[in-house]
Scaffold this motif. Structure first.
Motif, PDB file in Angstrom:
ATOM      1  N   PRO A  49       0.908  -1.020   0.307  1.00 33.36           N
ATOM      2  CA  PRO A  49       0.075  -0.248  -0.023  1.00 33.36           C
ATOM      3  C   PRO A  49       1.631   1.039   0.033  1.00 33.36           C
ATOM      4  CG  PRO A  49      -0.010  -1.122   2.531  1.00 33.36           C
ATOM      5  CD  PRO A  49       0.372  -2.142   0.804  1.00 33.36           C
ATOM      6  N   ARG A  50       1.741   1.030   0.379  1.00 31.69           N
ATOM      7  CA  ARG A  50       2.917   2.554   0.625  1.00 31.69           C
ATOM      8  C   ARG A  50       3.851   2.654  -1.313  1.00 31.69           C
ATOM      9  NH1 ARG A  50       2.306  -0.501   4.552  1.00 31.69           N
ATOM     10  NH2 ARG A  50       3.894  -1.941   3.627  1.00 31.69           N
ATOM     11  N   TRP A  51       3.911   1.845  -1.375  1.00 26.80           N
ATOM     12  CA  TRP A  51       4.377   2.115  -2.945  1.00 26.80           C
ATOM     13  C   TRP A  51       2.918   2.132  -4.149  1.00 26.80           C
ATOM     14  CZ3 TRP A  51       9.164   3.129  -4.464  1.00 26.80           C
ATOM     15  CH2 TRP A  51       9.800   2.086  -3.677  1.00 26.80           C
ATOM     16  N   TYR A  52       1.975   1.560  -3.425  1.00 22.09           N
ATOM     17  CA  TYR A  52       1.003   2.255  -4.493  1.00 22.09           C
ATOM     18  C   TYR A  52      -0.081   3.665  -4.444  1.00 22.09           C
ATOM     19  CZ  TYR A  52      -3.634   1.666  -6.236  1.00 22.09           C
ATOM     20  OH  TYR A  52      -4.949   2.187  -7.338  1.00 22.09           O
ATOM     21  N   LEU A  53       1.114   4.011  -3.306  1.00 22.78           N
ATOM     22  CA  LEU A  53       0.134   5.467  -2.344  1.00 22.78           C
ATOM     23  C   LEU A  53       1.928   6.320  -3.489  1.00 22.78           C
ATOM     24  CD1 LEU A  53      -1.486   7.922  -1.175  1.00 22.78           C
ATOM     25  CD2 LEU A  53      -0.233   7.262   0.781  1.00 22.78           C
ATOM     26  N   ILE A  68      -2.440   6.719   5.314  1.00 25.11           N
ATOM     27  CA  ILE A  68      -0.943   6.196   5.836  1.00 25.11           C
ATOM     28  C   ILE A  68       0.150   7.564   5.925  1.00 25.11           C
ATOM     29  CG2 ILE A  68       1.713   5.528   4.153  1.00 25.11           C
ATOM     30  CD1 ILE A  68      -0.409   3.711   3.135  1.00 25.11           C
ATOM     31  N   LEU A  69       1.038   8.284   7.186  1.00 23.92           N
ATOM     32  CA  LEU A  69       1.675   9.538   6.979  1.00 23.92           C
ATOM     33  C   LEU A  69       2.549   9.644   5.212  1.00 23.92           C
ATOM     34  CD1 LEU A  69       1.386  11.687   8.458  1.00 23.92           C
ATOM     35  CD2 LEU A  69       3.491  10.660   9.347  1.00 23.92           C
ATOM     36  N   VAL A  70       2.206  10.869   5.106  1.00 22.34           N
ATOM     37  CA  VAL A  70       3.489  11.160   3.543  1.00 22.34           C
ATOM     38  C   VAL A  70       4.053  12.242   4.146  1.00 22.34           C
ATOM     39  CG1 VAL A  70       3.124  12.052   1.584  1.00 22.34           C
ATOM     40  CG2 VAL A  70       0.949  10.333   1.687  1.00 22.34           C
ATOM     41  N   VAL A  91       0.486  12.221  -9.695  1.00 28.37           N
ATOM     42  CA  VAL A  91      -0.861  13.197  -9.679  1.00 28.37           C
ATOM     43  C   VAL A  91       0.118  14.123 -10.387  1.00 28.37           C
ATOM     44  CG1 VAL A  91      -2.151  14.862  -8.133  1.00 28.37           C
ATOM     45  CG2 VAL A  91      -2.398  12.682  -8.165  1.00 28.37           C
ATOM     46  N   ILE A  92       1.550  14.484  -9.495  1.00 31.70           N
ATOM     47  CA  ILE A  92       2.344  15.576  -9.212  1.00 31.70           C
ATOM     48  C   ILE A  92       2.996  16.308 -10.773  1.00 31.70           C
ATOM     49  CG2 ILE A  92       4.684  16.342  -8.900  1.00 31.70           C
ATOM     50  CD1 ILE A  92       4.025  14.703  -6.344  1.00 31.70           C
ATOM     51  N   LEU A  93       2.819  14.360 -11.139  1.00 31.39           N
ATOM     52  CA  LEU A  93       3.260  14.857 -12.992  1.00 31.39           C
ATOM     53  C   LEU A  93       2.075  15.410 -13.670  1.00 31.39           C
ATOM     54  CD1 LEU A  93       5.629  11.424 -13.342  1.00 31.39           C
ATOM     55  CD2 LEU A  93       6.040  13.805 -12.875  1.00 31.39           C
ATOM     56  N   ARG A  94       1.069  14.592 -13.864  1.00 27.18           N
ATOM     57  CA  ARG A  94      -0.186  15.917 -13.937  1.00 27.18           C
ATOM     58  C   ARG A  94      -0.306  17.080 -14.087  1.00 27.18           C
ATOM     59  NH1 ARG A  94      -2.918  10.622 -13.124  1.00 27.18           N
ATOM     60  NH2 ARG A  94      -4.163  11.739 -11.548  1.00 27.18           N
TER      61      ARG A  94
END
Length: 237
Positions: free
Chosen positions: A11-15, A74-76, A22-25
């Motif tokens: 789940p962390r790699w998926y996130l 998950i903390l980002v 999103v950032i690249l878009r």
């Protein structure tokens, strides 16, 4: 890193990949690299691990804003810096080097078409290669002073039965004593917990920590960086 190397069942790699996309878009023209550091970069992240994401932009102030918050539980920890600023930081040594070096030397890229993270790693290694032992000793002395002051205050608070406050200060003293050890041996750590664990200070009581600080003061003096001296010494390196 290719998409095939990413475990999307994690789940962390998926996130992390969702954040990257999103950032690249939204900032495709501003971003030159995206990567992760910390436990994910080392490949030993667990259910309690954070996503430590770093975004490198072409110019200062561009791209997303730095942020720290939970996403889907998950903390980002999202940090943002321009390529120029990131390289400048990697060429500097500070008293926090034992806690900072890992991110310069162990970052796994999610997007890095021009190899920026490799350039950062090489810049930091070049700085380490040219740095004289005296500079590490000077930085170690700064941490020693913080550790010694925290230890002295913790002892006094314990005498006054201010146990909770004393515990906070003893934790601070352990950490800075660990960074002294890291600087004197050119050893960097994954994080604060790793620092006190690997230096054997995680469970050190006030007496043991006092003995450690005394030994470190003697070593710093032997290296030409005494922890005490006359007024004029304050303006020396």
């Amino acid at each position: 890193m290719s998409q095939d190397e990413i475990d999307l069942a994690n789940p962390r790699w998926y996130l992390a990949t969702r954040l990257r996309d999103v950032i690249l878009r939204r900032w495709s023209a501003e971003v030159q690299a995206i990567g992760v550091h910390g436990s994910m970069a080392h490949g030993d992240d667990t259910e309690t691990s954070d996503v430590n994401l770093v975004v490198v932009t072409y110019r200062q102030g561009a791209g997303p804003r730095a942020a720290l918050r939970r996403v889907d539980g998950i903390l980002v920890d999202l940090s943002v810096a321009s390529g120029e600023e990131g390289l400048r930081r990697s060429r500097e040594l500070t008293s926090r080097w034992p806690l900072e070096a890992d991110r310069y030397l162990t970052t796994r890229d999610l997007f890095d078409p021009r190899g920026w993270f490799g350039t950062q790693r090489d810049a930091h290694l070049a700085k380490l290669a040219e740095t004289r032992p005296g500079e590490f000793s000077s930085l170690a002395r700064r941490n020693w002073c913080v550790a010694s002051a925290a230890h002295a205050r913790a002892v006094r608070l314990a005498e006054w039965y201010e146990t909770d406050a004393a515990l906070v200060l003893i934790a601070e003293a352990r950490l800075h004593a660990a960074m002294v050890a890291g600087l004197l041996t050119r050893t960097y750590f994954r994080n604060r917990a790793d620092a006190v664990k690997r230096t054997g200070l995680a469970a050190a009581d006030m007496t043991e920590l006092g003995a450690t600080l005394k030994a470190q003061a003697e070593e710093l003096t032997a290296r030409g960086r005494p922890v005490d001296g006359p007024l004029g010494a304050l303006f020396e390196s």
